[in-house]
Scaffold this motif. Structure first.
Motif, PDB file in Angstrom:
ATOM      1  N   ASP A  59       1.006  -1.408  -0.477  1.00 34.46           N
ATOM      2  CA  ASP A  59      -0.179  -0.149  -0.053  1.00 34.46           C
ATOM      3  C   ASP A  59       0.359   0.825  -0.317  1.00 34.46           C
ATOM      4  OD1 ASP A  59      -1.344   2.648   0.914  1.00 34.46           O
ATOM      5  OD2 ASP A  59      -2.739   1.357   1.479  1.00 34.46           O
ATOM      6  N   PRO A  60       0.728   1.931  -1.253  1.00 32.31           N
ATOM      7  CA  PRO A  60       1.748   3.267  -1.518  1.00 32.31           C
ATOM      8  C   PRO A  60       1.268   4.180   0.028  1.00 32.31           C
ATOM      9  CG  PRO A  60       0.806   2.160  -3.262  1.00 32.31           C
ATOM     10  CD  PRO A  60       0.086   2.183  -1.990  1.00 32.31           C
ATOM     11  N   GLY A  61       0.349   4.178   0.438  1.00 35.77           N
ATOM     12  CA  GLY A  61      -0.223   5.612   1.640  1.00 35.77           C
ATOM     13  C   GLY A  61       0.376   4.747   3.019  1.00 35.77           C
ATOM     14  N   VAL A  62       0.395   3.313   2.978  1.00 29.47           N
ATOM     15  CA  VAL A  62       1.150   3.049   4.101  1.00 29.47           C
ATOM     16  C   VAL A  62       2.431   2.933   4.585  1.00 29.47           C
ATOM     17  CG1 VAL A  62       0.846   0.976   6.075  1.00 29.47           C
ATOM     18  CG2 VAL A  62      -1.541   1.814   4.660  1.00 29.47           C
ATOM     19  N   ALA A  63       3.088   3.304   3.104  1.00 29.37           N
ATOM     20  CA  ALA A  63       4.561   2.683   2.906  1.00 29.37           C
ATOM     21  C   ALA A  63       5.275   4.181   3.124  1.00 29.37           C
ATOM     22  CB  ALA A  63       4.788   2.188   1.931  1.00 29.37           C
ATOM     23  N   GLY A  64       4.651   5.426   2.677  1.00 26.93           N
ATOM     24  CA  GLY A  64       4.551   6.297   2.730  1.00 26.93           C
ATOM     25  C   GLY A  64       4.371   6.728   4.766  1.00 26.93           C
ATOM     26  N   GLU A  65       3.848   6.660   5.166  1.00 26.64           N
ATOM     27  CA  GLU A  65       3.750   7.025   6.729  1.00 26.64           C
ATOM     28  C   GLU A  65       4.230   6.276   7.547  1.00 26.64           C
ATOM     29  OE1 GLU A  65      -0.479   6.117   7.769  1.00 26.64           O
ATOM     30  OE2 GLU A  65      -0.918   7.253   6.359  1.00 26.64           O
ATOM     31  N   VAL A  66       5.207   5.224   7.083  1.00 26.64           N
ATOM     32  CA  VAL A  66       5.348   4.284   7.486  1.00 26.64           C
ATOM     33  C   VAL A  66       7.305   5.053   7.724  1.00 26.64           C
ATOM     34  CG1 VAL A  66       7.028   2.365   7.892  1.00 26.64           C
ATOM     35  CG2 VAL A  66       4.241   1.911   7.717  1.00 26.64           C
ATOM     36  N   VAL A  67       7.834   5.047   6.089  1.00 22.37           N
ATOM     37  CA  VAL A  67       8.558   5.599   5.982  1.00 22.37           C
ATOM     38  C   VAL A  67       8.722   7.309   6.894  1.00 22.37           C
ATOM     39  CG1 VAL A  67      10.311   6.453   4.224  1.00 22.37           C
ATOM     40  CG2 VAL A  67       9.047   4.365   4.218  1.00 22.37           C
ATOM     41  N   HIS A  68       7.928   7.573   6.610  1.00 24.16           N
ATOM     42  CA  HIS A  68       7.868   9.309   7.253  1.00 24.16           C
ATOM     43  C   HIS A  68       8.505   8.625   8.994  1.00 24.16           C
ATOM     44  CE1 HIS A  68       6.327  13.655   7.666  1.00 24.16           C
ATOM     45  NE2 HIS A  68       6.121  12.647   9.750  1.00 24.16           N
ATOM     46  N   GLU A  69       7.700   8.220   9.450  1.00 20.50           N
ATOM     47  CA  GLU A  69       8.059   8.188  11.110  1.00 20.50           C
ATOM     48  C   GLU A  69       9.094   7.919  11.272  1.00 20.50           C
ATOM     49  OE1 GLU A  69       4.815   4.910  12.645  1.00 20.50           O
ATOM     50  OE2 GLU A  69       3.644   6.561  11.953  1.00 20.50           O
ATOM     51  N   VAL A  70      10.095   6.655  10.131  1.00 23.40           N
ATOM     52  CA  VAL A  70      11.384   6.348  10.189  1.00 23.40           C
ATOM     53  C   VAL A  70      12.493   7.313  10.247  1.00 23.40           C
ATOM     54  CG1 VAL A  70      13.099   4.858   9.773  1.00 23.40           C
ATOM     55  CG2 VAL A  70      10.933   3.788   9.715  1.00 23.40           C
ATOM     56  N   LEU A  71      11.577   8.302   9.191  1.00 23.10           N
ATOM     57  CA  LEU A  71      12.519   9.874   9.662  1.00 23.10           C
ATOM     58  C   LEU A  71      12.373  11.284  10.183  1.00 23.10           C
ATOM     59  CD1 LEU A  71      12.789   9.766   4.887  1.00 23.10           C
ATOM     60  CD2 LEU A  71      14.207   8.848   6.606  1.00 23.10           C
ATOM     61  N   VAL A  72      11.488  10.703  10.994  1.00 23.76           N
ATOM     62  CA  VAL A  72      10.730  11.621  11.976  1.00 23.76           C
ATOM     63  C   VAL A  72      11.738  11.149  12.550  1.00 23.76           C
ATOM     64  CG1 VAL A  72       9.328  12.823  13.266  1.00 23.76           C
ATOM     65  CG2 VAL A  72       9.065  12.852  10.978  1.00 23.76           C
ATOM     66  N   GLN A  73      12.058  10.134  13.444  1.00 19.96           N
ATOM     67  CA  GLN A  73      12.670   9.743  14.562  1.00 19.96           C
ATOM     68  C   GLN A  73      13.955   9.172  14.621  1.00 19.96           C
ATOM     69  OE1 GLN A  73      10.864   8.375  17.333  1.00 19.96           O
ATOM     70  NE2 GLN A  73      12.602   8.297  18.148  1.00 19.96           N
ATOM     71  N   LEU A  74      14.507   9.399  13.423  1.00 19.64           N
ATOM     72  CA  LEU A  74      15.808   9.593  12.715  1.00 19.64           C
ATOM     73  C   LEU A  74      16.341  11.163  13.177  1.00 19.64           C
ATOM     74  CD1 LEU A  74      18.729   7.796  11.463  1.00 19.64           C
ATOM     75  CD2 LEU A  74      17.864   8.057   9.691  1.00 19.64           C
ATOM     76  N   ALA A  75      16.012  11.994  12.335  1.00 20.87           N
ATOM     77  CA  ALA A  75      15.555  13.497  12.312  1.00 20.87           C
ATOM     78  C   ALA A  75      16.406  13.626  14.202  1.00 20.87           C
ATOM     79  CB  ALA A  75      14.733  14.188  12.220  1.00 20.87           C
ATOM     80  N   ILE A  76      15.379  12.710  15.112  1.00 25.17           N
ATOM     81  CA  ILE A  76      14.733  13.288  16.082  1.00 25.17           C
ATOM     82  C   ILE A  76      15.858  13.083  17.449  1.00 25.17           C
ATOM     83  CG2 ILE A  76      13.787  12.842  18.491  1.00 25.17           C
ATOM     84  CD1 ILE A  76      11.369  12.584  17.260  1.00 25.17           C
ATOM     85  N   ASP A  77      15.880  11.635  16.931  1.00 25.81           N
ATOM     86  CA  ASP A  77      17.806  10.820  17.053  1.00 25.81           C
ATOM     87  C   ASP A  77      18.916  11.106  16.787  1.00 25.81           C
ATOM     88  OD1 ASP A  77      16.307   9.807  19.296  1.00 25.81           O
ATOM     89  OD2 ASP A  77      15.651   7.764  18.691  1.00 25.81           O
ATOM     90  N   TRP A  78      19.233  11.790  15.868  1.00 24.30           N
ATOM     91  CA  TRP A  78      19.481  12.240  14.915  1.00 24.30           C
ATOM     92  C   TRP A  78      21.161  11.828  15.899  1.00 24.30           C
ATOM     93  CZ3 TRP A  78      20.718  11.768   9.464  1.00 24.30           C
ATOM     94  CH2 TRP A  78      22.013  11.933   9.623  1.00 24.30           C
ATOM     95  N   SER A  79      21.683  13.419  16.400  1.00 22.48           N
ATOM     96  CA  SER A  79      22.823  12.931  17.480  1.00 22.48           C
ATOM     97  C   SER A  79      23.074  11.576  17.729  1.00 22.48           C
ATOM     98  CB  SER A  79      22.951  14.089  18.520  1.00 22.48           C
ATOM     99  OG  SER A  79      22.764  16.262  17.416  1.00 22.48           O
ATOM    100  N   GLU A  80      22.866  10.534  18.660  1.00 18.57           N
ATOM    101  CA  GLU A  80      23.299   9.899  18.546  1.00 18.57           C
ATOM    102  C   GLU A  80      23.101   8.715  17.352  1.00 18.57           C
ATOM    103  OE1 GLU A  80      20.506   6.080  20.888  1.00 18.57           O
ATOM    104  OE2 GLU A  80      19.200   8.554  21.552  1.00 18.57           O
ATOM    105  N   ALA A  81      22.174   8.741  16.744  1.00 16.58           N
ATOM    106  CA  ALA A  81      23.012   7.546  15.540  1.00 16.58           C
ATOM    107  C   ALA A  81      23.629   8.107  14.851  1.00 16.58           C
ATOM    108  CB  ALA A  81      21.627   8.070  14.112  1.00 16.58           C
ATOM    109  N   LEU A  82      24.168   9.073  15.464  1.00 19.44           N
ATOM    110  CA  LEU A  82      25.467  10.275  13.967  1.00 19.44           C
ATOM    111  C   LEU A  82      26.700   9.109  15.055  1.00 19.44           C
ATOM    112  CD1 LEU A  82      25.142  13.420  13.763  1.00 19.44           C
ATOM    113  CD2 LEU A  82      25.418  11.957  11.849  1.00 19.44           C
ATOM    114  N   ARG A  83      26.308   8.973  16.204  1.00 23.15           N
ATOM    115  CA  ARG A  83      27.803   7.928  16.901  1.00 23.15           C
ATOM    116  C   ARG A  83      27.461   6.789  17.235  1.00 23.15           C
ATOM    117  NH1 ARG A  83      25.262  12.402  20.915  1.00 23.15           N
ATOM    118  NH2 ARG A  83      24.175  10.491  22.016  1.00 23.15           N
TER     119      ARG A  83
END
Length: 223
Positions: A59-83
């Motif tokens: 489902d393209p709509g659901v896929a878009g929502e999931v990827v958006h959530e992943v990228l949102v969480q990655l943005a929030i945890d960006w400093s930690e992810a860089l480590r």
């Protein structure tokens, strides 16, 4: 191949709530102050993430929502992810887990398991059809020998992982899907595919010169 690729990525990922089983719920992307490295990462990986999520979820709509959530969480945890040792691997793990959580939430496990079982059966049948490389060594050296299919002989010389990647590619599966199915990373799939295609190309080149009708393996190279 992982015994159960659905569980190849563990639940201990940023943004996962072990009590609710939800992933990345009710988060918003910070609109200001995101580093250029994050923006570059998003531009690079978002298209393939979307294709992969849609391939699994259907489902393209659901896929878009999931990827958006992943990228949102990655943005929030960006400093930690860089480590982390490898941010690409970290993000891949987050995406795999988010998709897995969405499959569970929508009760799509049975359908997905059937699809994966069919792919495993396809790989097993193809592997069982391979000739004995020791018995066909002489025929492989003789382009005019009318015994085994030259392509099958060459496929038999690939490593098990290379063979799986080539066959799954030939069946139209994306690099990200193959990585998820095999429990590995997309870059590893790319390396195995490149090595396998180089080996096949080397083996088929003299046959194509002598027999112009020899099939071209590169048709299975699309991603």
């Amino acid at each position: 191949m992982s015994d159960d690729p659905l569980f190849a990525i563990g639940p201990d990922q940023p943004g996962h709530d072990p009590e609710s089983g939800q992933w990345g719920a009710a988060v918003e992307l910070p609109v200001d102050g995101m580093p250029l490295e994050y923006e570059a990462f998003t531009l690079t990986h978002r298209p393939s993430y979307l294709c992969f999520a849609q391939e699994i979820l259907g489902d393209p709509g659901v896929a878009g929502e999931v990827v958006h959530e992943v990228l949102v969480q990655l943005a929030i945890d960006w400093s930690e992810a860089l480590r982390s040792p490898d941010i690409v691997v970290t993000a891949w793990g987050m995406l795999c887990h988010a998709i897995r959580a969405e499959v569970r939430r929508r009760d799509r496990d049975p359908q997905l398991l059937v699809r994966l079982a069919r792919l495993r059966t396809t790989l097993d049948r193809m592997r069982a059809a391979l000739p004995d490389t020791e018995a066909t060594t002489a025929a492989d050296r003789d382009p005019d020998a009318d015994t085994d299919d030259p392509l099958m002989v060459l496929l038999a010389t690939l490593s098990p992982r290379q063979f799986d990647v080539v066959i799954l590619k030939a069946h139209g599966r994306s690099t990200h899907f193959i990585a998820w199915f095999l429990g590995t990373h997309p870059s590893t799939v790319d390396r195995n595919l490149a090595r396998a295609l180089a080996r096949l190309d080397d083996g088929l080149r003299p046959l194509r010169l002598l027999h112009p009708g020899t099939p071209d393996h590169r048709r299975g190279e699309r991603r």
